[in-house]
Design an enzyme around this catalytic site. Sequence first.
Site, PDB file in Angstrom:
ATOM      1  N   ASP A  19      51.780 -44.491  47.019  1.00 22.48           N
ATOM      2  CA  ASP A  19      52.911 -45.163  47.644  1.00 22.48           C
ATOM      3  C   ASP A  19      53.446 -46.185  46.627  1.00 22.48           C
ATOM      4  OD1 ASP A  19      54.597 -46.337  49.679  1.00 22.48           O
ATOM      5  OD2 ASP A  19      53.101 -47.941  49.862  1.00 22.48           O
ATOM      6  N   ASP A  51      56.159 -49.172  47.546  1.00 24.33           N
ATOM      7  CA  ASP A  51      56.372 -50.511  48.117  1.00 24.33           C
ATOM      8  C   ASP A  51      55.076 -51.123  48.642  1.00 24.33           C
ATOM      9  OD1 ASP A  51      59.089 -50.899  47.670  1.00 24.33           O
ATOM     10  OD2 ASP A  51      59.631 -49.703  49.425  1.00 24.33           O
ATOM     11  N   ASP A 104      49.382 -48.424  51.808  1.00 24.82           N
ATOM     12  CA  ASP A 104      49.124 -49.689  52.505  1.00 24.82           C
ATOM     13  C   ASP A 104      49.581 -49.683  53.967  1.00 24.82           C
ATOM     14  OD1 ASP A 104      51.966 -49.834  51.621  1.00 24.82           O
ATOM     15  OD2 ASP A 104      51.861 -51.779  52.620  1.00 24.82           O
TER      16      ASP A 104
HETATM   17 MG   LIG Z   1      54.063 -49.370  51.304  1.00 24.49          MG
END
Ligand SMILES: [Mg+2]
Length: 274
Positions: free
Chosen positions: A10, A12, A218
């Site tokens: 991922d 961001d 996350d």
């Molecule tokens: Mg993220």
Amino acid sequence: MSLPAWLFTDLDSTLLDHRTFSWRAAEDALHEIERRKIPLVFCTSKTRAEVEFLRRKIGNAHPFITENGGGIYIPHGYFPQRIEGAVTVKTYHCLALARPYDEILDALDEIAAEAGVEAVGFHQMSAKEIAENSGLDAEQVQLARQRDYDEPFFLAGATPKKEAAFVRLARDRKLEVVRGSRFWHIHAGSDKGRAVRELTKHYRAAWRRKLRAVAFGDSANDLPMLAAADAAILLPKHDGTFDEAVTAKLPRVTRGSAPGPAGWNQAVLELLGG
Ligand SMILES: [Mg+2]
């Protein structure tokens, strides 16, 4: 864990800092990955235009997955085999897995009306509003608006009960509604997990071996990717907590020690035995 053959990540709040979008704290790990020639595949809610910009900056020439699994882009000549079902977009074989953007916008309006909430999507925001809500600069906003599959949005003043009703109505219509690091996202027909499984088939076909991949994320929108990879590392959010939607489904997921690129750096170096 044995050494991974390739990595999915991922962007961001994982490889990129949640506020500055910088990957500087991950540079040691990025160099080590490069030195060992381990493919690093970006798997993000970002658009093709945004990922292309980052690939140039970071110096990444591997396939990538956009808009929460909507599209897979494989550079021409990257794999020896034919990529069935792909169309050419610029210099990539593009596998479009998700339903088209226009369909998603219509559905978003209808579901919001039914749930009695106000959903404000990227397409309704001015460049300035997107910049204020996302922390992106003007150039980045321009790239983020070039959407093909997925709409980021927020629910203005909705109670948790109305949010839950919204999610239920969306799922009834086979739409995926997930919370990313900053926005809610809506898309249909694919998710990060489906895209990861699809691209993994191509790696295995090209390398003719069953090799393992590790994924880093996350947020809840990373859950399908983390579940689809052979091993997964969940980074904490910037407040130090772990996403409960992920830990509820993957209670034994490996947990990173710090949020964002610093945590990513440490986790990758540990994985590689550095
Ligand atoms: Mg993220």
